[in-house]
Design a protein around this motif. Structure first.
Motif, PDB file in Angstrom:
ATOM      1  N   HIS A 105       0.757  -1.051   0.022  1.00  0.00           N
ATOM      2  CA  HIS A 105      -0.049   0.150  -0.115  1.00  0.00           C
ATOM      3  C   HIS A 105       0.898   1.310  -0.105  1.00  0.00           C
ATOM      4  O   HIS A 105       2.270   1.015  -0.118  1.00  0.00           O
ATOM      5  N   HIS A 107       1.094   3.836   2.147  1.00  0.00           N
ATOM      6  CA  HIS A 107       1.459   4.683   3.410  1.00  0.00           C
ATOM      7  C   HIS A 107       2.939   5.046   3.376  1.00  0.00           C
ATOM      8  O   HIS A 107       3.768   4.029   2.965  1.00  0.00           O
ATOM      9  N   ASP A 109       5.353   4.906   5.425  1.00  0.00           N
ATOM     10  CA  ASP A 109       6.355   3.991   6.059  1.00  0.00           C
ATOM     11  C   ASP A 109       6.550   2.684   5.227  1.00  0.00           C
ATOM     12  O   ASP A 109       7.359   2.187   5.364  1.00  0.00           O
ATOM     13  N   HIS A 110       5.657   2.647   4.124  1.00  0.00           N
ATOM     14  CA  HIS A 110       5.967   1.356   3.371  1.00  0.00           C
ATOM     15  C   HIS A 110       6.685   1.916   2.009  1.00  0.00           C
ATOM     16  O   HIS A 110       7.412   1.016   1.187  1.00  0.00           O
ATOM     17  N   HIS A 193      -6.925  -2.672   5.818  1.00  0.00           N
ATOM     18  CA  HIS A 193      -6.096  -1.810   6.389  1.00  0.00           C
ATOM     19  C   HIS A 193      -6.167  -0.492   5.497  1.00  0.00           C
ATOM     20  O   HIS A 193      -6.333   0.756   6.086  1.00  0.00           O
ATOM     21  N   ASP A 214       0.569  -4.632   6.133  1.00  0.00           N
ATOM     22  CA  ASP A 214       0.069  -4.209   7.373  1.00  0.00           C
ATOM     23  C   ASP A 214      -1.246  -4.920   7.715  1.00  0.00           C
ATOM     24  O   ASP A 214      -1.815  -4.662   8.752  1.00  0.00           O
TER      25      ASP A 214
END
Ligand code: ZN
Length: 281
Positions: A105, A107, A109-110, A193, A214
């Motif tokens: 995904h 986000h 932090d990914h 998520h 996640d």
């Protein structure tokens, strides 16, 4: 670690602390020792690992979730720390050697590690020869969120740098529920998520592994559904997680976790109380 003919490694960016304003900082290593006996560990997401996955098949090098891209930007004060590029170097690979990047995904932090800012301040893809895969629903949802105030710490989208890669047509949008960018690697859309969240399944010579993104971010989350605050659809998460873990158990699959602090991988099994446990490796 070998999964059939695939070599799979976790490229740890390190341990991070997540602050309420959504920013990350590298964690003092000594803090990890204090956390070891903390009964609340896993319940809170304030301390997390970031562990991008490297999959090597005979012909291709694949990265799943390239992380924060810590220290990659010109001018970053963290340039001398270990990061995804120094980690690749350990396996005698350069960013140019990466053929495929899969994003569970978007986000940050990914996904932030897909690009970096160069010395002349242009945004460049971290892996210049790679095709980047993300589900179309994820992209559309991320676009719909950018004007919203981000109320979920650590669950934000930062699309500025991704726009450029989209404009350069480097991102390939997956339309299918199940998609195979290369033989033996499947992306499975789970939603939950985020609406376009994917997990990645690897299968080679009847050996199976999953990277859960996640949906199951740490080993703690195998037996706990504590993602209500950060899932856009907690019921869908629970449904997808229940089905996938049941399937993974049948397949004696190895699980890889992106955000674990302690146990980052292991073969899925169950104890006598039917709780999920991890066996070696
Ligand atoms: Zn996320």
């Amino acid at each position: 670690m070998q999964i059939g003919e695939f070599t799979v490694e976790q490229l740890s960016e390190g341990f991070f602390e997540l602050f309420e304003d959504g920013t990350f900082q590298k964690m003092e290593p000594s803090r990890l020792d204090n956390l070891k006996d903390d009964p609340n560990i896993g319940k809170f997401t304030s301390a997390i690992g970031i562990d991008p996955l490297l999959i090597q098949t005979k012909e291709k090098n694949i990265i799943v979730d390239p992380g924060l891209g810590w220290g990659l930007d010109a001018g970053s004060s963290y340039r001398n720390t270990s990061n995804i590029v120094t980690n690749l170097d350990i396996f005698e690979l350069t960013p140019e050697d990466i053929d495929i990047v899969i994003l569970t995904h978007l986000h940050f932090d990914h996904a932030a590690g897909i690009s970096y800012v160069s010395d002349d301040l242009s945004t460049l893809p971290t892996f210049p020869n790679a095709r980047y895969f993300v589900h179309r629903e994820e992209w559309e949802y991320a676009l719909s969120q950018i004007d919203q105030e981000n109320k979920l710490p650590g669950a934000g989208y930062k699309l500025d740098e991704i726009y450029k890669l989209v404009a350069e047509k480097r991102l390939h949008f997956i339309e299918e529920e199940i998609f195979s960018p290369i033989e033996g690697i499947l992306t499975i859309k789970t939603g939950g998520h985020t609406p376009g969240h994917l997990v990645v399944k690897m299968k080679s010579n009847e050996e199976v592994a999953y990277f859960m993104g996640d949906l199951v971010p740490t080993e703690y989350h195998l037996n706990h559904y504590s993602m209500k605050q950060v899932d856009t659809d907690a019921i869908q998460s629970k449904k997808a997680k229940t089905l996938l873990l049941r399937q993974a158990l049948k397949e004696n699959a190895v699980m890889f976790f992106y955000h674990s602090l302690f146990r980052k991988s292991g073969q899925l099994s169950r104890d006598q109380h039917k709780k999920y446990i991890l066996l070696n490796p």
